[in-house]
Design an enzyme around this catalytic site. Structure first.
Site, PDB file in Angstrom:
ATOM      1  N   GLY A 107      -1.347  -2.116   3.198  1.00 28.74           N
ATOM      2  CA  GLY A 107      -1.719  -1.125   2.191  1.00 28.74           C
ATOM      3  C   GLY A 107      -2.664  -0.051   2.707  1.00 28.74           C
ATOM      4  N   GLY A 108      -2.646   0.190   4.020  1.00 25.05           N
ATOM      5  CA  GLY A 108      -3.519   1.211   4.584  1.00 25.05           C
ATOM      6  C   GLY A 108      -4.930   0.728   4.862  1.00 25.05           C
ATOM      7  N   LYS A 167       0.594  -9.275  11.926  1.00 23.12           N
ATOM      8  CA  LYS A 167       1.277  -8.152  12.581  1.00 23.12           C
ATOM      9  C   LYS A 167       1.608  -8.428  14.046  1.00 23.12           C
ATOM     10  CE  LYS A 167       0.968  -5.633   8.838  1.00 23.12           C
ATOM     11  NZ  LYS A 167       0.321  -6.602   7.953  1.00 23.12           N
ATOM     12  N   ASN A 210       7.751  -6.179   4.817  1.00 29.27           N
ATOM     13  CA  ASN A 210       7.153  -6.557   3.540  1.00 29.27           C
ATOM     14  C   ASN A 210       8.019  -7.628   2.899  1.00 29.27           C
ATOM     15  OD1 ASN A 210       6.430  -3.144   3.289  1.00 29.27           O
ATOM     16  ND2 ASN A 210       4.875  -4.704   3.521  1.00 29.27           N
ATOM     17  N   ARG A 252       8.489  -9.037   0.084  1.00 27.97           N
ATOM     18  CA  ARG A 252       8.369  -8.992  -1.376  1.00 27.97           C
ATOM     19  C   ARG A 252       9.134  -7.782  -1.898  1.00 27.97           C
ATOM     20  NH1 ARG A 252       5.260  -4.512  -1.450  1.00 27.97           N
ATOM     21  NH2 ARG A 252       3.587  -4.339   0.089  1.00 27.97           N
ATOM     22  N   LYS A 254       1.347   5.429  -0.187  1.00 21.06           N
ATOM     23  CA  LYS A 254       2.445   6.290  -0.626  1.00 21.06           C
ATOM     24  C   LYS A 254       2.212   6.835  -2.040  1.00 21.06           C
ATOM     25  CE  LYS A 254       5.195   2.887   1.833  1.00 21.06           C
ATOM     26  NZ  LYS A 254       6.005   1.673   1.641  1.00 21.06           N
ATOM     27  N   LYS A 308      -5.856  -1.550  14.475  1.00 18.54           N
ATOM     28  CA  LYS A 308      -5.358  -2.186  13.257  1.00 18.54           C
ATOM     29  C   LYS A 308      -5.841  -3.619  13.110  1.00 18.54           C
ATOM     30  CE  LYS A 308      -0.892   0.134  12.532  1.00 18.54           C
ATOM     31  NZ  LYS A 308       0.557  -0.109  12.348  1.00 18.54           N
TER      32      LYS A 308
END
Length: 448
Positions: free
Chosen positions: A163-164, A115, A289, A291, A236, A157
């Site tokens: 994915g949270g 990140k 992302n 993918r 989500k 973070k």
């Protein structure tokens, strides 16, 4: 390519098989002991057993997957989403074996998987990023110093998170100090990387992502946006497109920033650039992302495009078959994720599905990976189906979504269907004025 091995399972494996079959491409499924009776195994042209249920021994077993590809003569591997889909080392190993990896280059996966590196690249490319630190914080004191400089609340973070997992809102120094060590430990356990960073937390934002596609000839286009703000635990549960929040001018700026981000890293394949957007419609890069997304059917139903087909063509070295002017909103689309989980606590609910009867309706698409008698195990993500609904207007799509989910019958396990019905009936959702705080605010209202 003549034969594609799908290094994944469940509904996404079935989804990839469907497009491959339509294009005359043979498929190879890989499966664990727990999955041997699932639909994707028998729908593939060939299937190879790769190990026991725990993912380190099966779906994350690189040697077993590479071995399956070589033994069946697969000339390409599609990683789906999750599992090895954003694993730089796996993508490089696939290429080193002379097999096509259906996705971006290992270098891009590595850059965007970190990140902090991604933030720096986006800043240099002129893409807005949330104020925060430029390098990992090595100690809790350093994290507290950064937080004091940019101002609370902040988001702590994991640099390699996703994915949270590995992130927490900190509203003061005490909560930051309490969270630091535990988050760092989780990051090390989940991602093998305990680097942490701090960024400003945007209160009650919208989570909006832009679908992008880039070929090997330098062409990049966007396929518009998806609103992904209905979440629990930063994950989500409902997505829709177009976003009811964006105005045309902001939509254009947001989508062009996504293209700019893709060009900055030389992106090839299908991917997603995620943003958070505040109440004033200021937007900030969140992550890329590298993918196919779980929610890619929303874009497919809205635009009429097949994103897996695009992935195959790009991996084959073909130029994008469409231009930006060809990307149009044909209809409004909504995706509901049906999970095997308690609809109140959102805790997983493993067990045997004794009745599985999805709705059979016009304008409703079901992407699933289970059937009557399927054992939902604790080894994998508890999502069992996606219900994708389209309509000529948002109002029509919402009404069809209510009818579809009401007619979805699943017994033997708990599901989040009651929760999804509540969302679809909520006044804020119906008016399109919800944020990522929707679930928390609804829970607080119910408790008062």
């Amino acid at each position: 390519m003549r034969k594609v091995l799908i290094a994944n399972r469940g509904e996404i494996a079935r989804r990839i098989i469907r497009t491959c079959k339509s294009e005359g491409v043979a498929t190879v499924a890989v499966y664990s002991d727990a999955d041997r009776d699932l639909p994707f195994v028998r729908e593939a042209d060939e299937a190879v057993h790769i190990g026991p249920p725990p993912v380190p021994h099966s779906y994350l077993n690189v040697e077993a997957i590479i071995g399956a590809a070589k033994s069946t003569g697969a000339d390409a591997i599609h990683p789906g989403y999750g599992l090895l889909s954003e694993n730089e080392a796996f993508a490089r190993r696939v290429q080193d074996e002379g097999i096509v990896f259906i996705g971006p280059s290992p270098e891009v996966i590595g850059q965007m998987g970190d990140k902090l590196t991604a933030r720096k690249i986006m800043q240099q490319a002129g893409v807005p990023v949330v104020p925060g630190c430029e390098d990992p914080v090595e100690t809790v004191d350093e994290a507290a110093q950064v937080a004091a400089t940019i101002g609370y609340p902040v988001m702590l973070k994991a640099s390699a998170g996703g994915g949270g997992i590995g992130m927490q809102i900190c509203r003061d120094e005490e909560s930051l100090r309490q969270a630091y060590q535990s988050l760092r430990g989780r990051a090390k356990a989940y991602f093998g990387n305990d680097a942490m960073y701090v960024e400003k937390y945007v209160e009650r934002p919208h989570h909006i992502e832009v679908q992008i596609a880039g070929d090997q000839h330098g062409n990049v286009l966007h396929l518009l946006e998806r609103e992904c703000s209905i979440q629990r635990r930063h994950q989500k549960v409902l997505e829709e497109s177009p976003s009811p929040f964006l105005d045309p001018a902001t939509r254009e700026l947001l989508c062009q920033s996504a293209v700019q981000a893709a060009l900055a890293v030389g992106y090839t394949g299908v991917g997603t650039v995620e943003f958070i957007v505040d109440d004033s419609k200021n937007f900030y890069f969140l992550e890329m992302n590298t993918r196919l997304q779980v929610e890619h059917p929303v874009t497919e139903e809205m635009t009429g495009l097949d994103l897996v087909s695009m992935q195959l063509a790009i991996a084959n070295g073909e130029s994008l078959a469409i231009g930006q002017e060809d990307v149009k909103v044909l209809r409004h689309a909504i995706e509901l994720r049906v999970y095997a989980e308690d609809p109140v606590t959102f805790l997983p609910s493993p067990g045997t599905i004794t009745l599985y009867q999805p709705p059979q309706m016009e304008h409703v698409r079901i992407d699933d990976g289970v059937q009557n008698g399927t054992q939902v195990t604790p080894f994998y993500d508890p999502m069992i189906a996606k219900v994708i609904i389209s309509g000529t207007t948002r109002e029509e799509a919402v009404e069809r979504a209510r009818e579809a989910i009401q007619n979805f019958q699943i017994t033997g396990i708990k599901t989040n269907i009651p929760f999804l019905l509540e969302v679809l009936s909520d006044e804020r959702f119906c008016e399109g004025v919800y944020t990522t705080w929707f679930v928390q605010e609804r829970a607080a209202k119910s408790n008062n």
